[in-house]
Design an enzyme around this catalytic site. Structure first.
Site, PDB file in Angstrom:
ATOM      1  N   ARG A   7     -32.192  -0.474  31.073  1.00 15.78           N
ATOM      2  CA  ARG A   7     -31.116   0.140  31.954  1.00 15.78           C
ATOM      3  C   ARG A   7     -29.891  -0.512  31.663  1.00 15.78           C
ATOM      4  O   ARG A   7     -28.660   0.207  31.805  1.00 15.78           O
ATOM      5  CB  ARG A   7     -31.618   0.258  33.402  1.00 15.78           C
ATOM      6  CG  ARG A   7     -32.588   1.461  33.749  1.00 15.78           C
ATOM      7  CD  ARG A   7     -32.645   1.469  35.280  1.00 15.78           C
ATOM      8  NE  ARG A   7     -33.838   2.119  35.714  1.00 15.78           N
ATOM      9  CZ  ARG A   7     -34.169   3.639  35.699  1.00 15.78           C
ATOM     10  NH1 ARG A   7     -32.957   4.298  35.204  1.00 15.78           N
ATOM     11  NH2 ARG A   7     -35.072   4.182  35.654  1.00 15.78           N
ATOM     12  N   ASP A  44     -28.965   7.139  46.487  1.00 21.45           N
ATOM     13  CA  ASP A  44     -28.603   8.190  47.340  1.00 21.45           C
ATOM     14  C   ASP A  44     -28.204   7.813  48.651  1.00 21.45           C
ATOM     15  O   ASP A  44     -28.473   8.419  49.900  1.00 21.45           O
ATOM     16  CB  ASP A  44     -29.676   9.159  47.645  1.00 21.45           C
ATOM     17  CG  ASP A  44     -30.235  10.052  46.238  1.00 21.45           C
ATOM     18  OD1 ASP A  44     -29.013  10.040  45.482  1.00 21.45           O
ATOM     19  OD2 ASP A  44     -31.308   9.971  45.924  1.00 21.45           O
ATOM     20  N   HIS A  59     -25.971  14.992  46.103  1.00 15.98           N
ATOM     21  CA  HIS A  59     -27.507  15.180  46.010  1.00 15.98           C
ATOM     22  C   HIS A  59     -27.926  16.274  47.116  1.00 15.98           C
ATOM     23  O   HIS A  59     -27.271  16.463  48.001  1.00 15.98           O
ATOM     24  CB  HIS A  59     -27.885  13.841  46.945  1.00 15.98           C
ATOM     25  CG  HIS A  59     -29.213  13.670  47.149  1.00 15.98           C
ATOM     26  ND1 HIS A  59     -30.133  13.114  46.028  1.00 15.98           N
ATOM     27  CD2 HIS A  59     -30.170  13.847  48.164  1.00 15.98           C
ATOM     28  CE1 HIS A  59     -31.251  13.264  46.548  1.00 15.98           C
ATOM     29  NE2 HIS A  59     -31.387  13.443  47.781  1.00 15.98           N
ATOM     30  N   GLY A  77     -24.931  21.707  34.079  1.00 12.84           N
ATOM     31  CA  GLY A  77     -23.716  21.235  34.602  1.00 12.84           C
ATOM     32  C   GLY A  77     -22.948  22.280  35.629  1.00 12.84           C
ATOM     33  O   GLY A  77     -21.714  22.546  35.372  1.00 12.84           O
ATOM     34  N   SER A  78     -23.607  23.018  36.423  1.00 14.53           N
ATOM     35  CA  SER A  78     -22.749  24.089  37.182  1.00 14.53           C
ATOM     36  C   SER A  78     -21.897  23.655  38.266  1.00 14.53           C
ATOM     37  O   SER A  78     -20.900  23.894  38.206  1.00 14.53           O
ATOM     38  CB  SER A  78     -23.844  25.138  37.912  1.00 14.53           C
ATOM     39  OG  SER A  78     -24.408  24.218  38.868  1.00 14.53           O
TER      40      SER A  78
HETATM   41  C1  GRF Z   1     -27.611  19.867  41.887  1.00  7.24           C
HETATM   42  O1  GRF Z   1     -28.669  20.533  42.710  1.00  7.24           O
HETATM   43  C2  GRF Z   1     -27.328  18.517  42.143  1.00  7.24           C
HETATM   44  O2  GRF Z   1     -27.321  18.635  43.589  1.00  7.24           O
HETATM   45  C3  GRF Z   1     -28.364  17.581  41.886  1.00  7.24           C
HETATM   46  O3  GRF Z   1     -28.747  18.223  40.453  1.00  7.24           O
HETATM   47  C4  GRF Z   1     -28.552  19.693  40.273  1.00  7.24           C
HETATM   48  C5  GRF Z   1     -27.335  19.643  39.227  1.00  7.24           C
HETATM   49  O4  GRF Z   1     -27.205  20.919  38.832  1.00  7.24           O
HETATM   50  N1  GRF Z   1     -27.772  16.280  41.872  1.00  7.24           N
HETATM   51  P1  GRF Z   1     -26.134  21.473  37.853  1.00  7.24           P
HETATM   52  O5  GRF Z   1     -26.530  20.530  36.742  1.00  7.24           O
HETATM   53  O6  GRF Z   1     -24.672  21.123  38.588  1.00  7.24           O
HETATM   54  O7  GRF Z   1     -25.904  22.750  37.628  1.00  7.24           O
END
Ligand code: GRF
Length: 223
Positions: free
Chosen positions: A79, A159, A123, A26-27
């Site tokens: 789903r 995407d 993405h 979740g960064s």
């Molecule tokens: C990121 O690289 C984002 O582009 C991709 O998954 C990763 C998620 O990282 N969709 P975080 O969980 O936000 O750290």
């Protein structure tokens, strides 16, 4: 008292509500939560929802007083069933915008239609190149000299969807996927908050299927 109450409710109606979906650390969610608070956006992160009970980002959200919820995809037979429950939980927070931040589930057309033009994703590639998984490995294997990330509105096609912002970084000699991913991630933490801010400030305008910044702000970040 009456006046204060009135003003408060007027302010609340201007505040956009965000729901952020995560699957892991979740960064990007953290970057959005921090920018929203630090820059005083007219927005509130109403909830962080994960499809995985062990997603690291849930602890950060809870520590910041944000409601959290888990809708575990493993508990659903299809789903469609999972997405129906996810929609029910999301809509309980009445969001203006749903933000996919490392949310690792393919969404059904019913879900993407329900949130049309109010569902964003990030993405880790320069779309339309490298949809799907393992983007950095594939970019390195192909000998790409440029890599990056894309913030886009989500449509039924994986995407795809209108590009809000892209960030580009050079692929350096000797890069492996981890090194490239770390370089791209730094820029993700800039372009995703900026894109969400544009949405909550009503700065994004549509031209057919494309989206632009109202005042022509650059939708490209180069490092
Ligand atoms: C990121 O690289 C984002 O582009 C991709 O998954 C990763 C998620 O990282 N969709 P975080 O969980 O936000 O750290």
């Amino acid at each position: 008292m009456r006046g204060r109450g009135t003003r408060h409710s007027a302010d609340s109606t201007l505040m956009k509500k965000l729901v952020i979906l995560i699957s892991g650390r979740g960064s990007n969610m953290e970057a959005i939560v921090k920018a929203c608070a630090a820059e005083g956006w007219p927005a509130q992160v109403a909830a962080v929802i994960s499809n995985r009970p062990d997603a690291g980002g849930l602890a950060f959200a809870a520590a910041h007083g944000i409601a959290t919820a888990v809708v575990d995809h493993k508990a659903f037979a299809s789903r469609e069933d999972f997405d129906a429950e996810l929609m029910r939980v999301i809509d309980g927070f009445a969001p203006d915008l749903v933000v996919l931040a490392g949310f690792m589930r393919i969404l059904t057309p019913g879900f993407t239609a329900h949130y049309a033009r109010r569902l964003l994703n990030i993405h880790p590639s320069l779309l339309p190149a490298f949809t799907g998984l393992h983007t950095h490995e594939r970019a390195i294997e192909m000998g790409c000299k440029l890599a990056g990330a894309t913030v886009h509105f989500v449509t039924a096609e994986l995407d795809h969807g209108a590009i809000v912002m892209q960030a580009a970084v050079p692929v350096l000699a000797g890069d492996d996927a981890a090194a490239l991913s770390a370089r791209v991630l730094k820029l993700e933490h800039q372009i995703y908050p900026r894109s969400v801010r544009w949405f909550v400030e009503d700065a994004l305008v549509w031209d057919g299927d494309r989206v632009f910044h109202r005042d022509g702000a650059p939708q490209l970040l180069l490092s």
